[in-house]
Motif scaffolding. Structure first.
Motif, PDB file in Angstrom:
ATOM      1  N   SER A   1      -8.396  63.591 -15.627  1.00  0.00           N
ATOM      2  CA  SER A   1      -8.611  64.806 -16.331  1.00  0.00           C
ATOM      3  C   SER A   1      -8.551  64.797 -17.624  1.00  0.00           C
ATOM      4  O   SER A   1      -9.124  65.496 -18.378  1.00  0.00           O
ATOM      5  CB  SER A   1      -7.309  65.744 -15.807  1.00  0.00           C
ATOM      6  N   TYR A   2      -7.847  63.799 -18.405  1.00  0.00           N
ATOM      7  CA  TYR A   2      -7.874  63.474 -19.690  1.00  0.00           C
ATOM      8  C   TYR A   2      -9.082  63.164 -20.359  1.00  0.00           C
ATOM      9  O   TYR A   2      -9.750  63.790 -21.261  1.00  0.00           O
ATOM     10  CB  TYR A   2      -6.713  62.585 -20.230  1.00  0.00           C
ATOM     11  N   VAL A   3      -9.917  62.316 -19.506  1.00  0.00           N
ATOM     12  CA  VAL A   3     -11.149  61.814 -19.803  1.00  0.00           C
ATOM     13  C   VAL A   3     -12.079  62.785 -19.705  1.00  0.00           C
ATOM     14  O   VAL A   3     -13.169  62.954 -20.714  1.00  0.00           O
ATOM     15  CB  VAL A   3     -11.589  60.725 -18.803  1.00  0.00           C
TER      16      VAL A   3
ATOM     17  N   VAL B   1      -0.755  59.004 -11.942  1.00  0.00           N
ATOM     18  CA  VAL B   1      -1.496  58.422 -13.144  1.00  0.00           C
ATOM     19  C   VAL B   1      -3.035  58.381 -13.006  1.00  0.00           C
ATOM     20  O   VAL B   1      -3.729  58.914 -14.152  1.00  0.00           O
ATOM     21  CB  VAL B   1      -0.809  57.240 -13.779  1.00  0.00           C
ATOM     22  N   PRO B   2      -3.601  58.027 -12.008  1.00  0.00           N
ATOM     23  CA  PRO B   2      -5.122  58.030 -12.256  1.00  0.00           C
ATOM     24  C   PRO B   2      -5.789  59.425 -12.189  1.00  0.00           C
ATOM     25  O   PRO B   2      -6.678  59.607 -12.811  1.00  0.00           O
ATOM     26  CB  PRO B   2      -5.351  57.267 -10.701  1.00  0.00           C
ATOM     27  N   TYR B   3      -5.203  60.443 -11.547  1.00  0.00           N
ATOM     28  CA  TYR B   3      -5.521  61.962 -11.471  1.00  0.00           C
ATOM     29  C   TYR B   3      -5.454  62.404 -13.013  1.00  0.00           C
ATOM     30  O   TYR B   3      -6.319  62.941 -13.511  1.00  0.00           O
ATOM     31  CB  TYR B   3      -4.707  62.687 -10.574  1.00  0.00           C
TER      32      TYR B   3
ATOM     33  N   MET C   1     -15.702  66.731 -22.808  1.00  0.00           N
ATOM     34  CA  MET C   1     -16.190  68.093 -22.988  1.00  0.00           C
ATOM     35  C   MET C   1     -16.129  68.468 -24.453  1.00  0.00           C
ATOM     36  O   MET C   1     -16.545  69.463 -25.218  1.00  0.00           O
ATOM     37  CB  MET C   1     -15.574  69.068 -22.096  1.00  0.00           C
ATOM     38  N   ALA C   2     -15.077  67.807 -25.161  1.00  0.00           N
ATOM     39  CA  ALA C   2     -14.845  68.239 -26.622  1.00  0.00           C
ATOM     40  C   ALA C   2     -16.017  67.820 -27.608  1.00  0.00           C
ATOM     41  O   ALA C   2     -16.749  66.791 -27.206  1.00  0.00           O
ATOM     42  CB  ALA C   2     -13.622  67.350 -26.950  1.00  0.00           C
ATOM     43  N   THR C   3     -16.285  68.613 -28.496  1.00  0.00           N
ATOM     44  CA  THR C   3     -17.142  68.291 -29.488  1.00  0.00           C
ATOM     45  C   THR C   3     -16.747  68.447 -30.827  1.00  0.00           C
ATOM     46  O   THR C   3     -15.694  69.036 -31.252  1.00  0.00           O
ATOM     47  CB  THR C   3     -18.545  69.435 -29.373  1.00  0.00           C
TER      48      THR C   3
END
Length: 57
Positions: free
Chosen positions: A9-11, A3-5, A16-18
């Motif tokens: 990765s989701y964060v 879960v932490p990994y 990076m999303a714009t």
């Protein structure tokens, strides 16, 4: 499932999303709309053929 990994990765992806520009949004909307119309037209044609083949008229 780590879960932490997964959360890091989701964060990372969200950072990076714009937000798309208006031009990009309009282009994607046109392509998606054309795809929806194409699939609907194909379904309409298949439905008409099936109606004719089964003698539904």
């Amino acid at each position: 499932m780590d879960v932490p990994y997964d959360l890091t990765s989701y964060v990372r992806v969200l950072k990076m999303a714009t937000t798309p520009t208006t031009e990009e949004f309009l282009q994607v909307s046109k392509i998606a709309g054309a795809g929806i119309l194409l699939v609907g037209f194909i379904g309409f044609v298949i439905g008409g053929i099936m109606l004719l083949l089964t003698g539904g008229l």
